[in-house]
Design an enzyme around this catalytic site. Structure first.
Site, PDB file in Angstrom:
ATOM      1  N   ASP A   8       0.826  -1.151   0.103  1.00  0.00           N
ATOM      2  CA  ASP A   8       0.069  -0.006   0.223  1.00  0.00           C
ATOM      3  C   ASP A   8       0.774   1.254   0.062  1.00  0.00           C
ATOM      4  O   ASP A   8       2.052   0.998  -0.110  1.00  0.00           O
ATOM      5  CB  ASP A   8      -0.836  -0.066   1.295  1.00  0.00           C
ATOM      6  N   CYS A  65       2.905  -3.397   4.226  1.00  0.00           N
ATOM      7  CA  CYS A  65       2.093  -2.278   4.384  1.00  0.00           C
ATOM      8  C   CYS A  65       2.947  -1.618   5.501  1.00  0.00           C
ATOM      9  O   CYS A  65       3.996  -1.954   5.561  1.00  0.00           O
ATOM     10  CB  CYS A  65       0.671  -2.703   4.784  1.00  0.00           C
ATOM     11  N   THR A  67       2.475  -1.348   9.044  1.00  0.00           N
ATOM     12  CA  THR A  67       3.078  -2.372  10.004  1.00  0.00           C
ATOM     13  C   THR A  67       3.286  -3.985   9.506  1.00  0.00           C
ATOM     14  O   THR A  67       4.037  -4.620  10.196  1.00  0.00           O
ATOM     15  CB  THR A  67       2.235  -2.632  11.190  1.00  0.00           C
ATOM     16  N   HIS A  98      10.429 -23.554   9.192  1.00  0.00           N
ATOM     17  CA  HIS A  98       9.555 -24.579   9.835  1.00  0.00           C
ATOM     18  C   HIS A  98       8.251 -24.314   9.383  1.00  0.00           C
ATOM     19  O   HIS A  98       7.130 -25.303   9.511  1.00  0.00           O
ATOM     20  CB  HIS A  98       9.593 -23.855  11.401  1.00  0.00           C
ATOM     21  N   HIS A 133       8.021 -30.802  10.929  1.00  0.00           N
ATOM     22  CA  HIS A 133       7.368 -29.548  10.445  1.00  0.00           C
ATOM     23  C   HIS A 133       6.383 -29.687   9.338  1.00  0.00           C
ATOM     24  O   HIS A 133       5.330 -29.102   9.225  1.00  0.00           O
ATOM     25  CB  HIS A 133       8.450 -28.368  10.070  1.00  0.00           C
TER      26      HIS A 133
HETATM   27  C1  RB5 Z   1      -2.029   2.382   6.488  1.00  0.00           C
HETATM   28  O1  RB5 Z   1      -1.989   3.696   7.310  1.00  0.00           O
HETATM   29  C2  RB5 Z   1      -1.766   1.313   7.465  1.00  0.00           C
HETATM   30  O2  RB5 Z   1      -2.807   1.187   8.239  1.00  0.00           O
HETATM   31  C3  RB5 Z   1      -1.550   0.006   6.492  1.00  0.00           C
HETATM   32  O3  RB5 Z   1      -0.259   0.255   5.986  1.00  0.00           O
HETATM   33  C4  RB5 Z   1      -1.032  -1.009   7.517  1.00  0.00           C
HETATM   34  O4  RB5 Z   1      -0.020  -0.700   8.470  1.00  0.00           O
HETATM   35  C5  RB5 Z   1      -2.011  -1.882   8.286  1.00  0.00           C
HETATM   36  O5  RB5 Z   1      -2.220  -2.725   8.611  1.00  0.00           O
END
Ligand code: RB5
Length: 146
Positions: A8, A65, A67, A98, A133
């Protein structure tokens, strides 16, 4: 080897960096977007990359993304996708060794380019260990049929 990659807006810069890094290494890259820092919804790209892996258009997927959490949750909704959020190379090593993960997920807002390169290299160069595994992975696959 062919890799499908997607992100994203929050991980656009890291996705561009990793796509160029892989191409430089001779890896074929299918870039499913996003293609700018304009705000987009990460599930769209999780679906594109997951389908590329499931349809055999790519050997592995890489999703990013901010996180890595949203991409992980979204990609793991697709039957046959085993997406692992890896924040450093040791996690990538065990995601393959694994867990036999077929999609690597990284965090654009938490990882720098060099750490991401090393995490990708480890993921792509580590083989599944099988044996005990395999049994555990099969137990997970069995959940998909219930
Ligand atoms: C975008 O602001 C953020 O929510 C997205 O990149 C991601 O971290 C969602 O899990």
């Amino acid at each position: 080897m062919k890799i499908s990659i997607g992100s994203d807006h929050a991980a656009f810069a890291l996705k561009e960096h990793i796509a160029a890094y892989l191409r430089f290494k001779g890896v074929e890259v299918l870039d499913e977007g996003t293609h700018s820092e304009d705000s987009v919804d990460y599930p769209i790209f999780a679906e594109k990359v997951s389908k590329d892996v499931l349809e055999g258009k790519a050997d592995y997927g890489i999703l990013m993304c901010g996180t890595g959490l949203g991409m992980s949750i979204a990609a793991n909704k697709f039957k046959g996708i085993y997406a692992a959020l890896c924040l450093y190379p040791t996690m990538a090593k065990y995601a393959r060794l694994h867990n036999n993960a077929n999609v690597l997920v990284m965090a654009g807002r938490l990882m720098g380019p060099t750490l991401a390169e090393e995490t990708v290299d480890t993921f792509l160069s580590t083989e599944f260990a099988g044996a005990r595994h395999q049994r555990r992975v099969d137990e997970i696959k069995e959940f998909e049929n219930r």
